[in-house]
Design a protein around this motif. Sequence first.
Motif, short mmCIF file in Angstrom:
data_model
loop_
_atom_site.label_atom_id
_atom_site.label_comp_id
_atom_site.label_asym_id
_atom_site.label_seq_id
_atom_site.Cartn_x
_atom_site.Cartn_y
_atom_site.Cartn_z
N ASP A 125 0.90 -1.29 0.05
CA ASP A 125 0.16 -0.09 0.22
C ASP A 125 0.77 1.14 -0.14
OD1 ASP A 125 -1.89 2.23 0.37
OD2 ASP A 125 -2.03 1.60 2.30
N LYS A 155 -4.13 -7.85 -0.58
CA LYS A 155 -4.68 -7.31 -2.06
C LYS A 155 -5.96 -6.79 -1.69
CE LYS A 155 -6.78 -11.97 -2.85
NZ LYS A 155 -7.37 -12.89 -3.84
N GLY A 156 -6.14 -5.91 -0.39
CA GLY A 156 -7.15 -5.21 -0.02
C GLY A 156 -7.89 -4.44 -1.30
N ARG A 157 -9.05 -4.12 -1.37
CA ARG A 157 -9.75 -3.40 -2.14
C ARG A 157 -9.68 -2.02 -1.77
NH1 ARG A 157 -15.28 -5.67 -2.38
NH2 ARG A 157 -15.67 -4.03 -3.81
N TYR A 158 -10.06 -1.74 -0.55
CA TYR A 158 -9.90 -0.48 -0.15
C TYR A 158 -10.02 -0.43 1.57
CZ TYR A 158 -14.90 -1.37 0.15
OH TYR A 158 -16.29 -1.98 0.51
N TYR A 159 -9.65 0.57 2.21
CA TYR A 159 -9.70 0.72 3.46
C TYR A 159 -10.35 2.15 3.99
CZ TYR A 159 -5.07 2.94 3.13
OH TYR A 159 -4.27 3.85 2.59
N LEU A 165 -13.12 6.37 2.44
CA LEU A 165 -12.60 5.26 1.88
C LEU A 165 -11.17 5.49 0.90
CD1 LEU A 165 -15.99 3.29 0.70
CD2 LEU A 165 -14.48 3.22 2.97
N MET A 166 -10.31 4.53 1.07
CA MET A 166 -9.09 5.02 0.46
C MET A 166 -8.84 3.64 -0.42
SD MET A 166 -8.24 7.99 1.21
CE MET A 166 -6.63 8.34 1.11
N LEU A 167 -8.28 3.93 -1.59
CA LEU A 167 -7.66 2.66 -2.41
C LEU A 167 -6.65 1.84 -1.79
CD1 LEU A 167 -7.82 4.05 -5.95
CD2 LEU A 167 -8.80 2.12 -5.36
N ASP A 168 -6.69 0.36 -1.67
CA ASP A 168 -5.75 -0.29 -1.30
C ASP A 168 -4.88 -0.79 -2.41
OD1 ASP A 168 -4.01 -1.37 0.77
OD2 ASP A 168 -5.55 -2.73 1.61
N GLY A 170 -4.75 -3.38 -3.57
CA GLY A 170 -5.26 -4.86 -4.49
C GLY A 170 -5.38 -4.07 -5.74
N GLY A 171 -6.04 -2.91 -6.02
CA GLY A 171 -6.43 -2.56 -7.25
C GLY A 171 -5.20 -2.30 -8.28
N TYR A 172 -3.94 -1.66 -7.54
CA TYR A 172 -2.62 -1.42 -8.17
C TYR A 172 -1.91 -2.86 -8.47
CZ TYR A 172 -3.61 3.49 -7.26
OH TYR A 172 -3.82 4.66 -7.45
N LYS A 174 -3.82 -5.71 -9.28
CA LYS A 174 -4.55 -6.04 -10.46
C LYS A 174 -4.10 -5.07 -11.92
CE LYS A 174 -7.37 -9.00 -8.95
NZ LYS A 174 -7.56 -10.22 -9.47
#
Lengths: 270, 270
Positions: A125, A155-159, A165-168, A170-172, A174
Amino acid sequence: MAAWGERLAGVRGVLLDISGVLYDSGEGGGRPIAGSVEAVARLKRSGLRVRFCTNESQKSRGRLVGELRRLGFDVSEAEVTAPPPAACRLLQERGLRPHLLVHDEVRSEFDQIDTSNPNCVVIADAGEHFSYRNMNRAFQVLMGLADPVLISLGKGRYYKETSGLMLDVGGYMKALEYACGVEAEVVGKPSPEFFRSALRELGVEAHQAVMIGDDIVGDVGGAQRCGMRALQVRTGKFRPSDEHHPEVKADGYVDNLAEAVDLLLLHADK
Amino acid sequence: MAAWGERLAGVRGVLLDISGVLYDSGEGGGRPIAGSVEAVARLKRSGLRVRFCTNESQKSRGRLVGELRRLGFDVSEAEVTAPPPAACRLLQERGLRPHLLVHDEVRSEFDQIDTSNPNCVVIADAGEHFSYRNMNRAFQVLMGLADPVLISLGKGRYYKETSGLMLDVGGYMKALEYACGVEAEVVGKPSPEFFRSALRELGVEAHQAVMIGDDIVGDVGGAQRCGMRALQVRTGKFRPSDEHHPEVKADGYVDNLAEAVDLLLLHADK
């Protein structure tokens, strides 16, 4: 659903997620979730084994524990299972030299690792460090490898931060998987290996342990796949739709950690 | 493989990809691929119909055409099929008000679109504008919608600039898809609708058209799924492994656009 007594019978150890369960991170160190400071203290006094199991990869364990202690939590570095040390073990075992796409705060965790002439990419992250330039550099390193290896710390989606909410990571993860045509290896929840190492450190068997987290997939689903029980708190990134998740059903939903601890103190095998 | 005469029989129109076929983009306007300026000119003189079909979404069509003309290419805005105008049509038809995650260069293409109180997100190849802050803002807009709509101008994995391979919009689309649990709608290659609109503008039937591109999936696979033939050039983002792609087989592989035009002038139905 069975009564709580039945659902929590035989529990001897508790794994606690940190962000969204103990506190919401954010500017100025974040803020504790109401009742969680006392809940951790009560849990520790209860005789149940307690360990913290986090995917935090934006801060070093030292910094994280320092912040939590300032908020009043009774926690030490030795009680925290986090992805960076697990990643370092994996890198050393396999002779991997990472290109690091991580936050400056966590770079020191990799001080003992050879990062010359990289033969893999490690992403965590990285927050604001997920610039186009840094993502592109990681992409180019992977595309230059005959056998590209991408390791992702969680590989979290967000926190949830105090500001929203913030991008975690996981998206990066992917994004790099798609651009490079690779599949990442995940170090952190919900990787079974990561949960098993936390269980070893907790010192109980999977069937004697319960995970408490705010992530229906990463915490609850991951722990259950390892044979543990798992409760989801309605704090942090919890969303009402989680209670009707198509694939994962928690062993129980509780309003917050304080309610989970109330139930554990009543029903667990202390 | 059949002889070229057989493979190109009945071709009356040609769709040309731009980046990686005509030129490699980059600092100072990029540079033409050897032989491509003359190849376009010869093709246009041949009597075959010619149109340019690009996923360029980092520059306005005006800027793109200006750069190409400065490099010597005979091309006008009216000859270019590109995602932004197609996206504007879609937004207007469906009453969508986008939050735009696009490069400043391309924002003007959306001047006629209402962007107040967004009810969808449009992402394009935003380059340096793919900051964590901008990605997080797009993520938060999507998470705030009851029925999140994500529209992506293309879904390319990467493209080649004069300085090297660069991440394209596709990875960032995947990041938002994963973080938000949505599936993006793609406007651009390889969307069949986009190819069909280029074919209408070209004025020939699919079986009379050939696509020439450097992207085995986006150009070749996409065009073939619409009933067109497709050649891959060994320039731009081409990699040798493309000739053994597990799912897509081009109707022919050529060293560059100049070779493709040589073959078309010999064998197509002028």
